[in-house]
Scaffold this active site. Structure first.
Site, mmCIF file in Angstrom:
data_model
loop_
_atom_site.group_PDB
_atom_site.id
_atom_site.type_symbol
_atom_site.label_atom_id
_atom_site.label_comp_id
_atom_site.label_asym_id
_atom_site.label_seq_id
_atom_site.Cartn_x
_atom_site.Cartn_y
_atom_site.Cartn_z
ATOM 1 N N ASP A 7 4.191 48.470 46.649
ATOM 2 C CA ASP A 7 2.893 47.832 46.905
ATOM 3 C C ASP A 7 2.219 48.692 47.969
ATOM 4 O OD1 ASP A 7 0.810 45.939 46.944
ATOM 5 O OD2 ASP A 7 1.733 44.894 48.631
ATOM 6 N N GLU A 68 1.430 49.563 42.204
ATOM 7 C CA GLU A 68 0.244 48.755 41.922
ATOM 8 C C GLU A 68 -0.951 49.666 41.675
ATOM 9 O OE1 GLU A 68 -0.746 44.882 43.950
ATOM 10 O OE2 GLU A 68 -2.388 46.101 44.727
ATOM 11 N N ASP A 141 3.809 41.654 51.362
ATOM 12 C CA ASP A 141 3.892 43.004 50.784
ATOM 13 C C ASP A 141 5.273 43.243 50.169
ATOM 14 O OD1 ASP A 141 1.303 44.241 52.267
ATOM 15 O OD2 ASP A 141 2.474 43.016 53.646
#
Length: 198
Positions: A7, A68, A141
């Site tokens: 992430d 991501e 996160d």
């Protein structure tokens, strides 16, 4: 199949590694957050994040990497930092000839919860459930990185490096999506059931 989920973030970069069996059962291998102080020079921050990622890649040797997909936000500065960290992740994977999957937040939410507009709390709760953890990984996160790894593993046929056009081998749906669809179909059947007229 072992997947490293990333992430990307300049201040906090979530990293999570999961092992996924042919049954789609997932097991936690590692989860952490690579942090850098905002007052540090940009190049130094990127260097620290790169070193952290490469250490994890070398220690845990994943089969693939999930990142991501960067999407437009109102804060251009935040997007730039996210994009720069994403580039580091792609480079680190390419150096090791690892396949990379880019997934949007909506794809990840749909894969994990069955609903593409789920909030972070719902995603974290499902991550803990899927991995059979006593509590939700924190900060968010970390949970997001694990969700990315799980999403990628569920969408890619085990033993394959590339994601198919229509998701996993079982009808193009992840386990969460199949459960969601089954619930919707059950509700539709109940609604459509004939009523007795007296």
């Amino acid at each position: 199949m072992r997947v490293l989920g990333i992430d990307p973030g300049l201040t906090r970069c979530g990293v999570g590694i999961v092992d996924v069996a042919p049954t789609r059962a997932a097991v936690l291998v590692h989860v952490s957050v690579i942090t850098t102080p905002p007052e540090l020079a940009l190049e130094e921050r990127l260097l620290r994040i790169a070193a952290g990622m490469e250490a994890l890649l070398d220690e845990h040797r994943p089969d693939s990497v999930a990142v991501e997909r960067v999407f437009a936000q109102h804060n251009v500065r935040t997007v730039m930092g996210t994009a720069q960290v994403s580039g580091i992740a792609l480079l680190a994977a390419a150096r090791r000839s690892l396949p990379v999957g880019l997934h949007t937040p909506t794809e990840v939410k749909a894969a994990i919860t069955g609903y593409g507009q789920a909030d972070k709390k719902q995603v974290g709760t499902m991550v803990a459930k899927v991995l059979r953890l006593d509590e939700v990984p924190r900060p968010a996160d970390a949970a997001d990185a694990l969700a990315l790894a799980i999403c990628h593993a569920w969408r890619v046929p085990l033993g394959s490096g590339a994601a198919p056009a229509n998701g996993d081998a079982a009808g193009g749906l992840t386990p969460a999506q199949r459960a969601w669809r089954a619930a919707e179909q059950g509700a539709a059947r109940r609604t459509a059931a004939p009523r007795l007229v007296r």
